[in-house]
Design a protein around this motif. Structure first.
Motif, short mmCIF file in Angstrom:
data_model
loop_
_atom_site.label_atom_id
_atom_site.label_comp_id
_atom_site.label_asym_id
_atom_site.label_seq_id
_atom_site.Cartn_x
_atom_site.Cartn_y
_atom_site.Cartn_z
N ALA A 127 -10.55 2.91 -4.65
CA ALA A 127 -10.20 1.66 -3.96
C ALA A 127 -9.70 0.62 -4.96
O ALA A 127 -8.74 -0.11 -4.70
N MET A 128 -10.34 0.57 -6.13
CA MET A 128 -9.89 -0.37 -7.16
C MET A 128 -8.53 0.02 -7.71
O MET A 128 -7.70 -0.83 -8.04
N LEU A 129 -8.29 1.32 -7.81
CA LEU A 129 -6.97 1.78 -8.26
C LEU A 129 -5.90 1.36 -7.25
O LEU A 129 -4.85 0.83 -7.61
N TRP A 130 -6.20 1.58 -5.99
CA TRP A 130 -5.25 1.23 -4.92
C TRP A 130 -4.92 -0.26 -4.97
O TRP A 130 -3.76 -0.68 -4.93
N PHE A 131 -5.94 -1.07 -5.11
CA PHE A 131 -5.77 -2.53 -5.22
C PHE A 131 -4.92 -2.88 -6.45
O PHE A 131 -3.95 -3.65 -6.37
N GLY A 132 -5.27 -2.27 -7.59
CA GLY A 132 -4.53 -2.54 -8.82
C GLY A 132 -3.08 -2.09 -8.74
O GLY A 132 -2.20 -2.65 -9.39
N TRP A 133 -2.86 -1.05 -7.93
CA TRP A 133 -1.53 -0.47 -7.81
C TRP A 133 -0.51 -1.47 -7.26
O TRP A 133 0.68 -1.33 -7.47
N PHE A 134 -0.99 -2.47 -6.56
CA PHE A 134 -0.05 -3.50 -6.09
C PHE A 134 0.55 -4.24 -7.28
O PHE A 134 1.73 -4.60 -7.28
N GLY A 135 -0.26 -4.46 -8.29
CA GLY A 135 0.26 -5.07 -9.52
C GLY A 135 1.17 -4.10 -10.26
O GLY A 135 2.22 -4.46 -10.78
N PHE A 136 0.73 -2.85 -10.27
CA PHE A 136 1.47 -1.79 -10.96
C PHE A 136 2.90 -1.69 -10.42
O PHE A 136 3.87 -1.73 -11.18
N ASN A 137 3.01 -1.54 -9.10
CA ASN A 137 4.32 -1.29 -8.50
C ASN A 137 5.06 -2.58 -8.15
O ASN A 137 6.22 -2.76 -8.52
N ALA A 138 4.40 -3.47 -7.41
CA ALA A 138 5.10 -4.70 -7.02
C ALA A 138 5.35 -5.58 -8.24
O ALA A 138 6.35 -6.30 -8.32
N GLY A 139 4.46 -5.50 -9.23
CA GLY A 139 4.67 -6.25 -10.46
C GLY A 139 5.87 -5.77 -11.24
O GLY A 139 6.48 -6.51 -12.02
N SER A 140 6.22 -4.49 -11.05
CA SER A 140 7.33 -3.90 -11.80
C SER A 140 8.70 -4.47 -11.41
O SER A 140 9.70 -4.16 -12.04
N ALA A 141 8.72 -5.28 -10.36
CA ALA A 141 9.96 -6.01 -10.05
C ALA A 141 10.20 -7.09 -11.10
O ALA A 141 11.32 -7.60 -11.24
N ILE A 142 9.16 -7.46 -11.84
CA ILE A 142 9.19 -8.54 -12.84
C ILE A 142 9.77 -9.82 -12.21
O ILE A 142 10.40 -10.65 -12.87
N SER A 143 9.57 -9.95 -10.92
CA SER A 143 9.97 -11.17 -10.22
C SER A 143 9.11 -11.23 -8.97
O SER A 143 8.55 -10.22 -8.55
N SER A 144 9.02 -12.40 -8.38
CA SER A 144 8.12 -12.52 -7.23
C SER A 144 8.90 -12.56 -5.92
O SER A 144 8.46 -13.16 -4.95
N GLY A 145 10.02 -11.88 -5.88
CA GLY A 145 10.86 -12.01 -4.69
C GLY A 145 10.82 -10.83 -3.74
O GLY A 145 9.80 -10.17 -3.57
N ALA A 146 11.98 -10.57 -3.15
CA ALA A 146 12.10 -9.57 -2.09
C ALA A 146 11.80 -8.17 -2.59
O ALA A 146 11.16 -7.38 -1.89
N LEU A 147 12.26 -7.84 -3.79
CA LEU A 147 12.06 -6.49 -4.30
C LEU A 147 10.57 -6.20 -4.50
O LEU A 147 10.08 -5.12 -4.17
N ALA A 148 9.84 -7.19 -5.02
CA ALA A 148 8.40 -7.03 -5.19
C ALA A 148 7.73 -6.80 -3.83
O ALA A 148 6.82 -5.98 -3.71
N SER A 149 8.22 -7.50 -2.82
CA SER A 149 7.62 -7.37 -1.49
C SER A 149 7.86 -5.97 -0.93
O SER A 149 6.97 -5.37 -0.33
N ASN A 150 9.06 -5.46 -1.14
CA ASN A 150 9.36 -4.10 -0.70
C ASN A 150 8.45 -3.10 -1.41
O ASN A 150 7.85 -2.22 -0.78
N ALA A 151 8.31 -3.29 -2.71
CA ALA A 151 7.49 -2.36 -3.49
C ALA A 151 6.03 -2.42 -3.06
O ALA A 151 5.33 -1.41 -3.00
N PHE A 152 5.56 -3.62 -2.76
CA PHE A 152 4.17 -3.83 -2.33
C PHE A 152 3.89 -2.99 -1.08
O PHE A 152 2.91 -2.23 -1.01
N LEU A 153 4.76 -3.11 -0.10
CA LEU A 153 4.51 -2.46 1.18
C LEU A 153 4.73 -0.95 1.11
O LEU A 153 3.94 -0.18 1.68
N THR A 154 5.77 -0.50 0.42
CA THR A 154 5.99 0.95 0.33
C THR A 154 4.84 1.61 -0.42
O THR A 154 4.44 2.73 -0.11
N THR A 155 4.28 0.89 -1.39
CA THR A 155 3.13 1.40 -2.13
C THR A 155 1.96 1.66 -1.18
O THR A 155 1.35 2.73 -1.17
#
Lengths: 431, 112
Positions: A231-259
């Motif tokens: 569960a902690m990995l899953w939670f952290g994975w939002f930073g892992f994947n959505a963070g990889s947009a290196i921006s807080s915009g639309a791409l991060a949001s897409n990555a967050f949800l697909t993750t």
């Protein structure tokens, strides 16, 4: 990292129009910085908390502390090496597509320096990338727990993170030859997952099986801890994947949800298999499936849409279910906690899946189902090159480690007694 | 005197205890034990690896009673521990030579 190529193209376009180019002068954006620093903290937690619990719970109770300790010590070692020279070699100016230079040695640079083409400072970016280097190294431990000497693991972490992880990160993310070829690896399908999985398999083959493998029962110390770790990995994975947009915009949001979608789908797929074949929906299976789905979506999170994520997650669950329940015993390698079966194979699957499902509306890559045939070839080249490089680099790392530490394995008595008492003089449980 | 050893399913302990109390038995010794009979064990599966667990948790009750009460005690255990499913357990009856209460030194019938 898809953003790099996209922004590079954008940059070239902007150079042609001087007035816009002026407006796009690199600057530190507070929104992007906030998201990248939070993401770095989320990913940090994945190693000494998420992975340590996930792995520790799967190890036998006499080895739980040693297993957790391996994640911890790798995090510590890579944290220091990264700021000294590894970040610079991975993300400093490119030398012949192979390695970075030493311009960020000891991160001795102005704190306001922007890491181009992002809108965060070099420090924010280095902190975020540090957490990737650390978890990739720690992940390998899952293949060799319950028999490797702690000293050997320490030495291996130092050598491997330097000669394998750092160059590979440069190739894919730091402007190296795979990046120049247009490889799509959003958050580490090659750099983290394939890389750790192949390294784990090679190390496991070199160190040999645990005593009693396939003969005696090796029940997990606590699936409850493993589930909490997942569960902690899953939670952290939002930073892992959505963070990889290196921006807080639309791409991060897409990555967050697909993750999230792929993680959930992986869990469901494993549950379906367990329930229909073994007649019981196991919790270890459910959480393992979630991790499998999260692994597979890692490279693809910023390239595919949610329909793609559903397919990727479902197939990921099936792949790992077969690999861990059948392949491992059929082939006889003792990848103790299934790093190859869960991370390695699904890292490869996720990389290939980009070539199939990448939606050009999301990012620069175009998958086969959207009429693009080029990307899948680039992805396959990346996968093959990574497997070859990591296998060779890991082999060398393990050999050097073995020489420096006088063998890799604890002796028979210590292995039977358990590594917690034998190495650390501690017990995980006093029940 | 007889010692009655009954190996039963753990969840039946309270019912058996009550049944024995009802016929005037004042004390007993209980231990958590593991074992198997015809029932055999069960299978545990971890990521596809199957483990056969032979030894199942059981409870062993030991009571020492006078010869006259023995049959009644056995019947009390039989009726209270029975579930009609496999694995209900077994009862063993063993002759006892002597019983002594530690505090008073009383022997045999007075001691139990």
């Amino acid at each position: 990292m898809g953003l790099f190529k996209r922004t590079t193209l954008l940059g070239l376009l902007l150079l042609a129009i001087p007035s816009i180019a002026k407006a796009a002068t690199p600057h530190i954006d507070s929104g992007d910085t906030a998201w990248v620093l939070i993401s770095a903290a989320l990913v940090m937690m994945m190693t000494p908390a998420g992975l340590a619990l996930f792995y520790g719970g799967m190890a036998r109770s006499k080895n739980i502390l040693n297993t957790m300790g391996m994640s911890f010590v790798s995090y510590g070692i890579v944290s220091v090496l990264w700021v000294i020279f590894q970040f610079s070699l991975a993300f400093g100016a490119d030398i012949n597509g192979i390695i970075g230079n030493l311009k960020y040695f000891l991160l001795n640079t102005d704190i306001n320096t922007v890491f181009k083409p992002t809108h965060v400072s070099v420090f924010a970016f280095a902190a975020f990338q540090l957490t990737f280097a650390a978890i990739t190294t720690a992940l390998i431990s899952g293949s060799i727990v319950e028999r490797v000497k702690f000293s050997s693991w320490v030495v291996f972490s130092i050598i491997w993170s330097t000669i394998v992880y750092t160059p590979l990160a440069h190739w894919v993310w730091g402007g190296g030859w795979l990046a120049k070829m247009g490889i799509a690896d959003f958050a580490g399908g090659l750099v983290v997952e394939t890389c750790s999985g192949i390294a784990g398999l090679v190390f496991a083959l070199m160190i040999g099986t645990r005593r009693g493998f396939k003969k005696i029962a090796m029940p997990p110390s606590s699936i409850a801890l493993t589930a909490f770790g997942a569960a902690m990995l899953w939670f952290g994975w939002f930073g892992f994947n959505a963070g990889s947009a290196i921006s807080s915009g639309a791409l991060a949001s897409n990555a967050f949800l697909t993750t999230n979608t792929a993680g959930a789908m992986g869990a469901i797929a494993w549950m379906i298999m367990d329930w229909s074949v073994h007649k019981h929906p196991t919790i270890l299976g459910f959480v393992s499936g979630a991790v499998a789905g999260l692994v597979a979506i890692t490279p693809a999170a910023g390239f595919v849409n949610n329909a793609g994520a559903i397919v990727i997650g479902f197939i990921a669950g099936l792949i790992s279910w077969v690999a861990t329940g059948y392949l491992k015993y059929r082939l006889g390698y003792d990848d103790s906690l299934d790093v190859f079966g869960v991370h390695g194979l699904n890292g490869i699957w996720g990389m290939i899946a980009i070539g199939l499902f990448a939606d050009p509306k999301v990012n620069f890559a175009r998958g086969l189902i959207y009429g693009g045939s080029h990307q899948i070839i680039v992805q396959l080249i990346g996968v093959i090159a990574t497997i070859a490089f990591v296998a060779a680099g890991t082999f060398i790392s393990v050999k050097i480690t073995s020489i420096l530490t006088g063998g890799l394995r604890v002796d028979e008595e210590d292995e039977i007694r358990g590594l917690d008492i034998a190495i650390h003089t501690e017990k995980g449980f006093e029940l | 005197m007889k010692k009655i050893e009954a190996i039963i399913k753990p969840f039946k302990l309270d019912a058996v205890k009550e049944a024995l109390m009802n016929i005037g038995i004042k004390g007993m010794t209980v231990s958590e034990v593991k074992g198997f009979g015809r029932q055999k064990g069960h299978t545990e599966i971890y990521r596809g690896a199957e483990y056969i667990v032979d030894f199942l948790p059981k409870v062993k009750i030991e009571v020492v009673v006078s010869d006259e009460v023995a049959q009644e005690a056995v019947e009390a255990i039989l009726s209270s521990a029975k579930t009609n499913k496999v694995g209900d357990g077994k009862i063993f009856i063993i002759p006892v030579e002597k019983a002594i209460r530690v505090r008073t030194g009383e022997v045999d019938k007075d001691a139990i």
